[in-house]
Design a protein around this motif. Structure first.
Motif, mmCIF file in Angstrom:
data_model
loop_
_atom_site.group_PDB
_atom_site.id
_atom_site.type_symbol
_atom_site.label_atom_id
_atom_site.label_comp_id
_atom_site.label_asym_id
_atom_site.label_seq_id
_atom_site.Cartn_x
_atom_site.Cartn_y
_atom_site.Cartn_z
ATOM 1 N N GLU A 169 0.814 -1.197 0.000
ATOM 2 C CA GLU A 169 0.000 0.000 0.000
ATOM 3 C C GLU A 169 0.853 1.254 0.000
ATOM 4 N N ASP A 170 2.139 1.139 0.232
ATOM 5 C CA ASP A 170 2.985 2.325 0.325
ATOM 6 C C ASP A 170 4.423 1.972 -0.061
ATOM 7 N N MET A 171 4.624 1.516 -1.271
ATOM 8 C CA MET A 171 5.949 1.103 -1.723
ATOM 9 C C MET A 171 6.710 2.281 -2.317
ATOM 10 N N ASN A 172 8.030 2.256 -2.149
ATOM 11 C CA ASN A 172 8.860 3.172 -2.921
ATOM 12 C C ASN A 172 9.278 2.472 -4.212
ATOM 13 N N LEU A 173 10.078 3.158 -5.029
ATOM 14 C CA LEU A 173 10.407 2.618 -6.346
ATOM 15 C C LEU A 173 11.156 1.296 -6.252
ATOM 16 N N LEU A 174 12.144 1.218 -5.371
ATOM 17 C CA LEU A 174 12.936 -0.007 -5.279
ATOM 18 C C LEU A 174 12.094 -1.177 -4.791
ATOM 19 N N GLN A 175 11.213 -0.917 -3.834
ATOM 20 C CA GLN A 175 10.338 -1.989 -3.349
ATOM 21 C C GLN A 175 9.391 -2.450 -4.455
ATOM 22 N N ALA A 176 8.878 -1.504 -5.222
ATOM 23 C CA ALA A 176 7.960 -1.858 -6.313
ATOM 24 C C ALA A 176 8.671 -2.672 -7.378
ATOM 25 N N MET A 177 9.918 -2.316 -7.679
ATOM 26 C CA MET A 177 10.662 -3.010 -8.730
ATOM 27 C C MET A 177 11.041 -4.430 -8.320
ATOM 28 N N PRO A 229 -1.609 4.729 -14.832
ATOM 29 C CA PRO A 229 -1.375 5.500 -13.597
ATOM 30 C C PRO A 229 -2.307 5.098 -12.468
ATOM 31 N N THR A 230 -3.578 4.804 -12.790
ATOM 32 C CA THR A 230 -4.527 4.424 -11.754
ATOM 33 C C THR A 230 -4.146 3.091 -11.123
ATOM 34 N N ILE A 231 -3.789 2.127 -11.958
ATOM 35 C CA ILE A 231 -3.382 0.816 -11.451
ATOM 36 C C ILE A 231 -2.116 0.957 -10.605
ATOM 37 N N THR A 232 -1.199 1.804 -11.043
ATOM 38 C CA THR A 232 0.038 2.023 -10.287
ATOM 39 C C THR A 232 -0.264 2.533 -8.886
ATOM 40 N N SER A 233 -1.136 3.527 -8.777
ATOM 41 C CA SER A 233 -1.460 4.096 -7.469
ATOM 42 C C SER A 233 -2.187 3.098 -6.583
ATOM 43 N N GLU A 234 -3.019 2.247 -7.168
ATOM 44 C CA GLU A 234 -3.794 1.308 -6.373
ATOM 45 C C GLU A 234 -2.958 0.136 -5.884
ATOM 46 N N PHE A 264 0.625 0.033 -5.761
ATOM 47 C CA PHE A 264 1.865 0.398 -5.070
ATOM 48 C C PHE A 264 1.698 1.570 -4.111
ATOM 49 N N GLY A 265 0.521 2.166 -4.045
ATOM 50 C CA GLY A 265 0.303 3.282 -3.131
ATOM 51 C C GLY A 265 0.517 4.624 -3.803
ATOM 52 N N VAL A 266 0.125 5.679 -3.101
ATOM 53 C CA VAL A 266 0.161 7.025 -3.694
ATOM 54 C C VAL A 266 1.356 7.862 -3.231
ATOM 55 N N ARG A 267 2.028 7.457 -2.166
ATOM 56 C CA ARG A 267 3.108 8.297 -1.647
ATOM 57 C C ARG A 267 4.239 8.452 -2.652
ATOM 58 N N HIS A 268 4.637 7.365 -3.314
ATOM 59 C CA HIS A 268 5.707 7.412 -4.312
ATOM 60 C C HIS A 268 5.150 7.148 -5.708
ATOM 61 N N MET A 269 3.870 7.429 -5.870
ATOM 62 C CA MET A 269 3.204 7.108 -7.130
ATOM 63 C C MET A 269 3.840 7.833 -8.310
ATOM 64 N N GLY A 270 4.243 9.100 -8.134
ATOM 65 C CA GLY A 270 4.841 9.861 -9.231
ATOM 66 C C GLY A 270 6.102 9.221 -9.761
ATOM 67 N N THR A 271 6.964 8.783 -8.848
ATOM 68 C CA THR A 271 8.220 8.158 -9.258
ATOM 69 C C THR A 271 7.977 6.826 -9.951
#
Length: 362
Positions: A137-145, A263-268, A270-277
């Motif tokens: 729900e709140d991943m940063n880029l490295l965690q998402a990758m 973008p919507t799937i990304t935010s849902e 991986f979360g919105v805090r690091h959604m832009g990155t």
């Protein structure tokens, strides 16, 4: 930027005003589409061009009137509520009690909402909610990758956005090789922007509708658009009379849909805090895919088939678009895999949050 300010509003008319903005956008698109098509049939006179210019300027200015009306209605409602509270102190205590309940619900929303139901099955309250890692729900880029979902979404976007962008990049040469006139080619490019807009607009609406009513995860729409894009590439490759009219519509709408869904799937997920990155990192799939298909596929085959600097006939692009059709089909399979991987996550987490937020807003 100095004109932008935060405006907190919980009025029930917000959705109506947003729908008004959408209606104006669709009217403008319809007018532009009609004008582009008519230019291929008749020649506009000077007064006709000025008339359409004035009409478009009025339509472009109309959202300002909607915003002014919304601001006026909100101010009137706030004034009425203030007057009611001042005239009846008991309402003030009631509002405070309601606010405290809302705060308690925000602290633990799961206690106030039931799990959503889908068309075929009912999701019951179990401990399965806790099996999903909190970090999702709140991943940063490295965690998402480090997740499979990230690379599935990235790969699907390479197949979809890359092949779609390669199509528009080569629309002029494609039209010339098939014998279309310069006016028709210009119309294709102009209409592509309209199909792109309709794809972004429609995919967002449809994904919301199916998610709220059927409980279908948004990645399902990614798979559907890639399957449709496969058909569009095959139609362009076939080279029959008028193929670019049909093919550009399908590919353009699907290309725009992916820019709306991703973008919507990304935010849902991986979360919105690091959604832009995370979103911009996944968006690299578009230029990466465009380079692969425009240069290494279309450009290579075009140069091989061309005699000199030009090429005429279906042979110039047929193989290229069959290759991109196969790639889009592969992307459809990837999107389907992402759908099955995230389906339960959407049912247990995403849909609950959306339903809770919508009820709080109402």
């Amino acid at each position: 930027m100095p004109l932008v300010r935060v405006h907190e509003s919980n009025t029930g008319n917000d959705k109506n005003h947003l729908n008004s903005f959408s209606a104006v956008a669709l009217i403008i698109v319809a007018c532009l589409m009609l004008m582009i098509i008519m230019e291929n049939i008749i020649t506009f006179s000077t007064w006709g061009r000025y008339s359409t210019l004035v009409l478009l300027l009025l339509l472009l200015a109309s959202p300002l009137g909607i915003a002014i009306k919304a601001e006026s209605e909100d101010s009137i409602k706030q004034t009425e509520e203030t007057s009611s509270i001042e005239s009846n102190p008991l309402l003030d205590n009631s509002c405070r009690t309601t606010s405290s309940k809302i705060i308690s619900a925000e602290e633990n929303p799961l206690d106030y909402e039931e799990l959503p139901t889908s068309a075929n099955s009912e999701v019951k309250v179990t401990s399965d909610y806790n099996i999903l890692p909190f970090e999702e729900e709140d991943m940063n880029l490295l965690q998402a990758m480090r997740t499979v979902n990230f690379w599935l979404l990235f790969l699907a976007m390479v197949c979809g956005m890359g092949s779609g962008l390669a199509t528009i990049n080569n629309m002029s040469q494609l039209g010339q090789s098939l014998g279309y006139t310069s006016l028709e080619i210009t119309s294709f490019v102009s209409l592509w922007s309209i199909w792109n807009f309709l794809g972004r607009f429609g995919a967002g609406y449809l994904s919301d509708y199916f998610l709220h009513t059927r409980g279908w995860a948004r990645p399902l729409l990614i798979a559907v658009t890639l399957a449709t894009m496969t058909t569009g590439h095959i139609i362009i490759a076939s080279g029959f009379s008028g193929n670019l009219y049909v093919g550009s519509i399908l590919v353009g709408i699907c290309y725009g849909s992916q820019w709306s869904l991703m973008p919507t799937i990304t935010s849902e997920i991986f979360g919105v805090r690091h959604m832009g990155t995370i979103f911009n990192t996944i968006a690299i799939a578009s230029p990466v895919g465009s380079y692969i298909f425009s240069v290494r596929v279309i450009g290579y085959i075009y140069d091989k088939e061309a005699s000199g600097y030009t090429c005429f006939g279906t042979r110039c692009f047929m193989l290229s678009f069959f290759v991109m059709a196969a790639v889009a089909c592969f992307g459809c399979l990837v999107g389907t895999a992402l759908f099955f991987r995230t389906r339960r996550f959407y049912q247990l987490v995403v849909l609950r949050k959306l339903q809770y937020s919508s009820r709080q807003g109402g």
